[in-house]
Design a protein around this motif. Structure first.
Motif, PDB file in Angstrom:
ATOM      1  N   HIS A   1      58.768  64.744   3.171  1.00  0.00           N
ATOM      2  CA  HIS A   1      57.465  65.033   3.778  1.00  0.00           C
ATOM      3  C   HIS A   1      56.811  66.204   3.058  1.00  0.00           C
ATOM      4  CE1 HIS A   1      60.263  67.564   6.046  1.00  0.00           C
ATOM      5  NE2 HIS A   1      59.270  68.295   6.511  1.00  0.00           N
TER       6      HIS A   1
ATOM      7  N   HIS B   1      55.917  69.236   3.652  1.00  0.00           N
ATOM      8  CA  HIS B   1      56.091  70.662   3.953  1.00  0.00           C
ATOM      9  C   HIS B   1      56.697  71.351   2.731  1.00  0.00           C
ATOM     10  CE1 HIS B   1      55.981  70.008   8.584  1.00  0.00           C
ATOM     11  NE2 HIS B   1      54.791  69.980   8.008  1.00  0.00           N
TER      12      HIS B   1
ATOM     13  N   HIS C   1      60.309  71.563   1.522  1.00  0.00           N
ATOM     14  CA  HIS C   1      60.952  70.329   1.053  1.00  0.00           C
ATOM     15  C   HIS C   1      60.371  69.866  -0.288  1.00  0.00           C
ATOM     16  CE1 HIS C   1      62.870  69.356   5.026  1.00  0.00           C
ATOM     17  NE2 HIS C   1      61.999  70.298   5.350  1.00  0.00           N
TER      18      HIS C   1
ATOM     19  N   HIS D   1      57.875  64.389  13.628  1.00  0.00           N
ATOM     20  CA  HIS D   1      57.681  65.685  12.991  1.00  0.00           C
ATOM     21  C   HIS D   1      56.185  65.824  12.712  1.00  0.00           C
ATOM     22  CE1 HIS D   1      59.178  69.223  11.012  1.00  0.00           C
ATOM     23  NE2 HIS D   1      58.741  68.873   9.817  1.00  0.00           N
TER      24      HIS D   1
ATOM     25  N   ASP E   1      63.518  66.353   8.674  1.00  0.00           N
ATOM     26  CA  ASP E   1      63.041  67.132   9.825  1.00  0.00           C
ATOM     27  C   ASP E   1      62.556  66.172  10.906  1.00  0.00           C
ATOM     28  OD1 ASP E   1      63.561  69.360   8.349  1.00  0.00           O
ATOM     29  OD2 ASP E   1      61.490  70.065   8.233  1.00  0.00           O
TER      30      ASP E   1
HETATM   31 ZN    ZN Z   1      59.112  69.976   7.953  1.00  0.00          ZN
END
Ligand code: ZN
Length: 259
Positions: A62, A64, A67, A140, A162
């Protein structure tokens, strides 16, 4: 076949302070697959004697930054001998097609050097060489995010990415040899979107991997004591559980853990 943990910290405070690294993990088998190369992934490769140019695929679950940050770097590493396109990137729609701001997480400048990019979609397994990566659902902030089950070299490795717990999550991780759980917190704090120890117990009780590895641990869990949380989770779930440390290696066949 082994898994090398290049970063085991999660959460904003840990991300900035780097108490634990944030480089994701590498599955080394017939193909080397780097999952969630967050900040410091490239440096961690060198610190833990990994050759980043031998990576065959990068998976970014994802958009974020903890990551995603070093994903473009890993694409560069795969293509450090630019005689031909090589390497595969599997990523969320938010990263490859654009997020709610219309921004892509990785510029086409990097992805065009790869031999293939794949947007992970639920219910659509992805062939990567001789391996199959099956996206699993998450709840998430990035709704296009995913976890995965990887079937490679006769082993099955699950990764929650996550997500908060929800009952229909567990069946996706049945029959895993190893389940890597992003157990951010020791207890509920009213903020949704992540696993904490009691919900990881619920997940393990329902899917029974041979080994659970806790990773992506945030400040509260690190303070509480990762070893203590792992023992608590193991006792309540009946599933052997270890808390990852930076540089830790797990032999996928024997499940032997080398810290
Ligand atoms: Zn995340």
């Amino acid at each position: 076949m082994e898994i090398v943990f290049l970063g085991t910290g999660g959460g904003r405070f840990n991300l900035i302070s780097q108490i634990r690294r944030t480089g994701g993990f590498l599955i080394r088998g017939s193909l080397n697959i780097h999952a969630d190369p967050g900040p410091g992934a490239l440096v961690a490769c060198h610190d833990f004697s990994i050759h980043p140019e031998k990576t065959g695929a990068v998976v970014v679950t994802h958009n974020h930054i903890d990551h995603l940050n070093d994903a473009a770097l890993m694409c560069e590493a795969i293509n450090c001998f630019p005689d031909r396109k090589r390497g595969i990137l599997v990523a969320s729609k938010s990263i490859l097609a654009g997020d709610e701001y219309g921004e892509r997480g990785i510029s086409p400048y990097f992805t065009k050097k790869l031999s293939r990019t794949e947007i992970a979609r639920q219910g659509k397994p992805i062939k990567i060489g001789g391996a199959t990566l099956t996206p699993t659902p998450v709840r998430h902030e990035d709704m296009t995010g995913f976890g995965f089950v990887l079937d490679m070299d006769g082993a099955r490795i699950g990764y929650t990415s996550d997500t908060e717990y929800f009952p229909s999550l567990a069946p996706h991780f049945l029959h895993c040899d190893i389940l890597i759980a992003n157990n951010l917190k020791s207890g509920a704090d009213g903020v949704p979107g992540h696993l904490y120890s009691a919900t990881t117990v619920k997940l393990l009780t329902a899917c029974h991997p041979r080994l659970c590895v806790l990773s992506h641990m945030g400040q509260s869990l690190l303070k509480s004591g990762p070893g203590k949380e792992a023992r608590k989770i193991q006792k309540a779930s009946g599933v052997r559980t270890v808390a990852a440390t930076d540089g830790m290696r797990v032999d996928v066949r024997t499940l032997r853990v080398k810290k």
